[in-house]
Design a protein around this motif. Structure first.
Motif, PDB file in Angstrom:
ATOM      1  N   PHE A  68       0.828  -1.198   0.000  1.00  0.00           N
ATOM      2  CA  PHE A  68       0.000   0.000   0.000  1.00  0.00           C
ATOM      3  C   PHE A  68       0.869   1.257   0.000  1.00  0.00           C
ATOM      4  O   PHE A  68       1.984   1.270   0.520  1.00  0.00           O
ATOM      5  N   GLU A 101       0.015  -5.311 -12.394  1.00  0.00           N
ATOM      6  CA  GLU A 101      -1.431  -5.563 -12.320  1.00  0.00           C
ATOM      7  C   GLU A 101      -1.828  -6.262 -11.021  1.00  0.00           C
ATOM      8  O   GLU A 101      -2.858  -5.932 -10.420  1.00  0.00           O
ATOM      9  N   VAL A 104      -1.792  -3.770  -8.103  1.00  0.00           N
ATOM     10  CA  VAL A 104      -2.951  -2.879  -8.155  1.00  0.00           C
ATOM     11  C   VAL A 104      -4.202  -3.623  -7.689  1.00  0.00           C
ATOM     12  O   VAL A 104      -4.979  -3.116  -6.868  1.00  0.00           O
ATOM     13  N   ALA A 105      -4.392  -4.847  -8.177  1.00  0.00           N
ATOM     14  CA  ALA A 105      -5.585  -5.626  -7.809  1.00  0.00           C
ATOM     15  C   ALA A 105      -5.621  -5.899  -6.309  1.00  0.00           C
ATOM     16  O   ALA A 105      -6.676  -5.772  -5.671  1.00  0.00           O
ATOM     17  N   ALA A 107      -4.201  -4.163  -3.813  1.00  0.00           N
ATOM     18  CA  ALA A 107      -4.480  -2.926  -3.070  1.00  0.00           C
ATOM     19  C   ALA A 107      -5.939  -2.519  -3.226  1.00  0.00           C
ATOM     20  O   ALA A 107      -6.594  -2.155  -2.239  1.00  0.00           O
ATOM     21  N   GLU A 108      -6.449  -2.578  -4.445  1.00  0.00           N
ATOM     22  CA  GLU A 108      -7.841  -2.196  -4.678  1.00  0.00           C
ATOM     23  C   GLU A 108      -8.816  -3.117  -3.948  1.00  0.00           C
ATOM     24  O   GLU A 108      -9.868  -2.665  -3.488  1.00  0.00           O
ATOM     25  N   SER A 109      -8.463  -4.399  -3.815  1.00  0.00           N
ATOM     26  CA  SER A 109      -9.335  -5.329  -3.092  1.00  0.00           C
ATOM     27  C   SER A 109      -9.432  -4.977  -1.607  1.00  0.00           C
ATOM     28  O   SER A 109     -10.348  -5.413  -0.918  1.00  0.00           O
ATOM     29  N   HIS A 110      -8.496  -4.182  -1.138  1.00  0.00           N
ATOM     30  CA  HIS A 110      -8.499  -3.705   0.243  1.00  0.00           C
ATOM     31  C   HIS A 110      -8.909  -2.236   0.340  1.00  0.00           C
ATOM     32  O   HIS A 110      -8.753  -1.610   1.397  1.00  0.00           O
ATOM     33  N   GLY A 111      -9.384  -1.686  -0.780  1.00  0.00           N
ATOM     34  CA  GLY A 111      -9.820  -0.301  -0.787  1.00  0.00           C
ATOM     35  C   GLY A 111      -8.697   0.701  -0.613  1.00  0.00           C
ATOM     36  O   GLY A 111      -8.917   1.802  -0.108  1.00  0.00           O
ATOM     37  N   ARG A 112      -7.498   0.334  -1.043  1.00  0.00           N
ATOM     38  CA  ARG A 112      -6.317   1.183  -0.847  1.00  0.00           C
ATOM     39  C   ARG A 112      -5.601   1.416  -2.169  1.00  0.00           C
ATOM     40  O   ARG A 112      -5.837   0.727  -3.155  1.00  0.00           O
ATOM     41  N   SER A 113      -4.679   2.334  -2.155  1.00  0.00           N
ATOM     42  CA  SER A 113      -3.795   2.592  -3.286  1.00  0.00           C
ATOM     43  C   SER A 113      -2.518   1.778  -3.111  1.00  0.00           C
ATOM     44  O   SER A 113      -1.993   1.695  -1.991  1.00  0.00           O
TER      45      SER A 113
END
Length: 165
Positions: A68, A101, A104-105, A107-113
């Protein structure tokens, strides 16, 4: 007087050339970089094997894969050198293609950047010696200014880099 000005100009031009941070490299092509975080070591390989090795500093949280933005970790995995910054705040720098990729996936699955802007770079212009303050960055591998000058000259964009724990 004109002779003195000419000599002063010649000496100034010569010294500024010696102080250039852009080095030439005419040796074997660097085909891969290997970074070993536990050993704080960066190795530049060519077709025939190891060309150079450099001690490195890491982010302020050196254990584990970067997940993150702001976690202070250095990525682990297979990336490429994808850009260079001759005007870096940290002398010179070469970019690592983090995040990929999967990064990114996750981090996004945890609602983060996942964060980004991971570079191998020299020391800051603020006077910290990256080799005396071991893990001082926000996740970037660091070397001395003299070392990044060599690395910058040797490594081309598109070169793979494998980062191990």
């Amino acid at each position: 007087m004109k002779r003195r000005i000419f000599l002063l100009g010649t000496i100034t031009a010569f010294l500024s050339g010696c102080a250039s941070r852009f080095r030439d490299y005419n040796g074997p092509q660097v085909t891969r970089l290997r970074m070993y975080k536990d050993e704080r070591l960066l190795i530049l390989d060519g077709v025939e094997g190891e060309l150079r090795r450099f001690p490195i500093g890491l982010g302020f949280a050196p254990v584990g894969h970067k997940q993150f933005e702001g976690d202070g970790r250095t990525p682990e995995g297979a990336y490429i050198i994808d850009r260079r910054n001759p005007n870096s705040e940290f002398h010179l720098s070469i970019g690592i293609s983090y995040p990929n990729e999967a990064d990114v996936a996750f981090a996004e699955s945890h609602g983060r950047s996942p964060g980004g802007d991971i570079f191998i770079h020299g020391g800051p212009r603020r006077g910290i010696d990256p080799m005396n303050v071991r893990d001082w960055t926000a996740g970037c591998p660091s070397v001395t200014d003299r070392q990044i000058e060599r690395i910058y000259a040797m490594v081309q964009d598109g070169t793979p880099i494998d980062i191990y724990p």
